[in-house]
Design a protein around this motif. Structure first.
Motif, mmCIF file in Angstrom:
data_model
loop_
_atom_site.group_PDB
_atom_site.id
_atom_site.type_symbol
_atom_site.label_atom_id
_atom_site.label_comp_id
_atom_site.label_asym_id
_atom_site.label_seq_id
_atom_site.Cartn_x
_atom_site.Cartn_y
_atom_site.Cartn_z
ATOM 1 N N ALA A 4 1.233 -0.899 0.054
ATOM 2 C CA ALA A 4 -0.548 0.092 0.011
ATOM 3 C C ALA A 4 0.520 1.129 0.051
ATOM 4 N N GLY A 6 4.617 3.311 -0.648
ATOM 5 C CA GLY A 6 6.163 2.696 -1.014
ATOM 6 C C GLY A 6 5.961 2.356 -2.127
ATOM 7 N N PHE A 14 0.373 -1.777 -11.636
ATOM 8 C CA PHE A 14 -1.247 -2.633 -12.220
ATOM 9 C C PHE A 14 -0.957 -1.839 -13.872
ATOM 10 N N ARG A 38 1.913 13.974 -6.001
ATOM 11 C CA ARG A 38 2.029 13.207 -4.499
ATOM 12 C C ARG A 38 1.263 12.173 -5.120
ATOM 13 N N ARG A 39 1.778 10.697 -4.600
ATOM 14 C CA ARG A 39 0.792 9.535 -5.014
ATOM 15 C C ARG A 39 0.408 9.146 -6.102
ATOM 16 N N TYR A 40 0.052 10.054 -7.212
ATOM 17 C CA TYR A 40 -0.369 9.727 -7.979
ATOM 18 C C TYR A 40 0.559 8.605 -9.036
ATOM 19 N N GLY A 41 1.612 7.807 -8.886
ATOM 20 C CA GLY A 41 2.815 6.884 -9.272
ATOM 21 C C GLY A 41 3.308 7.325 -9.524
ATOM 22 N N LYS A 42 4.262 8.687 -9.851
ATOM 23 C CA LYS A 42 5.431 8.484 -10.421
ATOM 24 C C LYS A 42 6.642 7.612 -9.756
ATOM 25 N N THR A 43 6.807 7.364 -8.647
ATOM 26 C CA THR A 43 8.733 6.920 -8.491
ATOM 27 C C THR A 43 7.621 5.428 -9.134
ATOM 28 N N SER A 44 6.413 4.344 -9.212
ATOM 29 C CA SER A 44 6.640 3.717 -9.493
ATOM 30 C C SER A 44 6.406 4.114 -11.357
ATOM 31 N N SER A 202 7.153 16.508 -6.621
ATOM 32 C CA SER A 202 5.644 16.394 -6.785
ATOM 33 C C SER A 202 5.535 17.587 -6.286
HETATM 34 N N1 LIG Z 1 0.469 1.386 -11.373
HETATM 35 C C1 LIG Z 1 0.465 0.625 -10.143
HETATM 36 N N2 LIG Z 1 -0.483 0.362 -9.397
HETATM 37 C C2 LIG Z 1 -0.605 -0.070 -8.452
HETATM 38 N N3 LIG Z 1 -0.332 0.270 -7.613
HETATM 39 C C3 LIG Z 1 -0.120 1.821 -7.582
HETATM 40 C C4 LIG Z 1 0.404 2.236 -9.511
HETATM 41 N N4 LIG Z 1 0.907 3.544 -9.048
HETATM 42 C C5 LIG Z 1 0.371 3.357 -7.930
HETATM 43 N N5 LIG Z 1 0.181 2.618 -6.975
HETATM 44 C C6 LIG Z 1 -0.278 3.050 -5.404
HETATM 45 O O1 LIG Z 1 -0.209 4.204 -5.087
HETATM 46 C C7 LIG Z 1 1.149 3.753 -4.089
HETATM 47 C C8 LIG Z 1 2.182 5.775 -4.758
HETATM 48 O O2 LIG Z 1 2.807 5.148 -5.635
HETATM 49 P P1 LIG Z 1 3.551 6.028 -6.036
HETATM 50 O O3 LIG Z 1 4.953 6.085 -4.798
HETATM 51 O O4 LIG Z 1 4.395 5.463 -7.299
HETATM 52 O O5 LIG Z 1 3.814 7.781 -5.947
HETATM 53 P P2 LIG Z 1 4.486 8.862 -6.022
HETATM 54 O O6 LIG Z 1 3.788 9.362 -6.870
HETATM 55 O O7 LIG Z 1 6.043 8.495 -6.106
HETATM 56 O O8 LIG Z 1 3.971 9.096 -5.101
HETATM 57 P P3 LIG Z 1 5.052 9.773 -3.988
HETATM 58 O O9 LIG Z 1 4.721 11.237 -4.436
HETATM 59 O O10 LIG Z 1 4.664 10.400 -2.796
HETATM 60 O O11 LIG Z 1 6.690 10.202 -4.101
HETATM 61 C C9 LIG Z 1 2.389 2.664 -3.833
HETATM 62 O O12 LIG Z 1 2.410 2.647 -3.135
HETATM 63 C C10 LIG Z 1 1.027 2.264 -4.809
HETATM 64 O O13 LIG Z 1 0.069 1.901 -3.252
#
Ligand SMILES: Nc1ncnc2c1ncn2[C@@H]1O[C@H](COP(=O)(O)OP(=O)(O)OP(=O)(O)O)[C@@H](O)[C@H]1O
Ligand SMILES: [Mg+2]
Length: 397
Positions: A4, A6, A14, A38-44, A202
């Protein structure tokens, strides 16, 4: 169990196939800046992109510079990221030899052994001794040259997460942010044949660099916005979570979850709320249980940490008087889903700041839009995200 927090990669990552395809196509020619709140999934997305490039045999370095606040530290972080690629570490060390005389015995040691963590500590210490505020431009260039020699498969990819935060730190600590941006731009120009950069952050790059002014120093990056899940994807993502947990899935349950989160379907909130729901109810989940989990868990103490950032960010990244005006505007805008008329926002701005400077008001709205608090809806401004609006309404009214 579903991850959830990280970044996620591989089987936990996904969909986002279209985004990955687009990024790979754009990267054939361009350097990219990923933009999203934040939290849109950039790092992933960055990590998964790196994983796929590595699978194809391309070299990809990854660095997170969130806490870096000086150019010399950036350069050390870069060298460490290259050093971490153990299978080509020796090549990297060998190329650095000429430029880092005092580190050369260490490089002999590296060439002779496969080395454990101790060597990394020595390496960083050595870099700290040799790189300072007077020579980081030249040493940084040496490091990029050594990175180029790490693989014959070109380009080599350098992924830099949280770069806008890093620049903001440099500006705040008066550490040569403009010189750093000038240097980094010239590195990109000199290495376009061999290196490709993907950077992200972010907070809005535009706002961070506006004061220097630094926009012309980053406008060579191709901007790519990372969007939220579509409704269809959010539903599929939820269904997958239920299946993995071996809990019976019904369409109405998925629909209820996405309704609670509301648009836009932020991956993180979707993931975290899905996990809360699954934990809550074991094998039998009803719409009432979901509603209750939304109000008492996601919008309760458990969710606090996830939302606090949005409040904190006003304090950290906006100057005091603008933060005050922003808070007044957001406080009123969260009451109604339709938001408030722009004219009312301007009145609040005037009261909070004691100025009638319309240009500053427009800048503030633009910043709030870029930082994903508000959006424009005809003559109204409203919250971009339902879940953030619900949280704001609970704790700020
Ligand atoms: N493609 C994906 N598939 C599944 N879950 C995802 C996906 N992208 C993001 N998430 C969910 O969202 C969470 C945050 O993702 P991530 O750390 O990549 O976002 P971020 O934009 O880098 O956040 P931050 O701004 O805090 O650095 C993940 O822990 C995961 O639960
Ligand atoms: Mg991130």
């Amino acid at each position: 169990m579903l991850p959830a927090s990280g970044p996620v990669m591989g089987k936990d990552f996904f969909n986002r196939e279209e985004e990955i395809k687009d990024l790979l196509r754009l990267l054939e020619r361009e350097n990219i800046v990923l933009i999203s709140p934040r939290r849109y999934g950039k790092t992933s997305l960055m990590r998964e992109l790196g994983r796929r490039l590595s699978e194809r045999g391309q070299l990809c370095l990854f660095l997170d510079v969130m806490h870096i606040d000086a150019p010399e530290d950036f350069v050390i972080e870069l060298a460490t990221a290259a050093f971490d690629v153990t299978n080509v570490r020796k090549k990297f060390a060998k190329s650095l030899k000429g430029a880092f005389i005092r580190l050369s015995t260490l490089f002999d040691e590296i060439e002779a052994t496969v080395a454990g963590t101790g060597i990394k500590v020595k390496f960083r210490k050595g870099l700290n001794d040799e790189i300072g505020k007077d020579n980081w431009t030249e040493k940084g260039k040496n490091i990029f040259d050594a990175i180029k020699s790490m693989s014959n498969e070109k380009p080599i990819y350098v992924v830099i997460d949280e770069l806008s935060e890093c620049i903001n730190n440099m500006i705040k600590r008066k550490k040569n942010a403009k010189k750093f941006l000038q240097w980094f731009r010239s590195i990109r120009q000199q290495t376009i044949q061999d290196l490709r950069f993907v950077v992200g952050g972010s907070v809005s790059f535009d706002r961070v660099v506006r004061g220097i002014p630094g926009l012309p120093l980053i406008n060579d990056f191709k901007r790519v916005c990372v969007e939220c899940f579509s409704r269809e994807d959010a539903l599929k993502f939820i269904e997958k979570g239920f299946i993995e947990e071996e809990i019976e899935y019904r369409e109405e349950i998925g629909v209820k979850i996405v309704e609670c989160i509301g648009e836009p379907y932020v991956p993180f909130f979707t993931a975290i709320f899905l996990r809360m729901t699954l934990q809550e109810a074991g094998a039998h989940i009803t719409k009432e249980i979901i509603e209750e989990a939304y109000n008492s868990k996601l919008l309760g103490a458990q969710g606090k940490g996830y939302f606090e950032h949005y409040k904190e960010r006003l304090r950290i990244y906006y100057d005091e008087i603008m933060a005050k005006a922003a808070k007044w505007i957001l406080k009123k805008a969260c009451v109604d889903d339709r938001g408030i008329p722009k004219q009312l926002a301007f009145n609040l701005f005037r009261e909070a700041t004691g100025t009638v400077d319309e240009e500053r008001f427009v800048d503030l709205l633009y910043d709030l839009e870029n930082d994903f608090y508000i959006k424009f809806d005809g003559e109204n401004i409203r919250f971009q995200s339902k879940v953030l609006r619900d949280w704001w309404r609970l704790y700020h009214v």
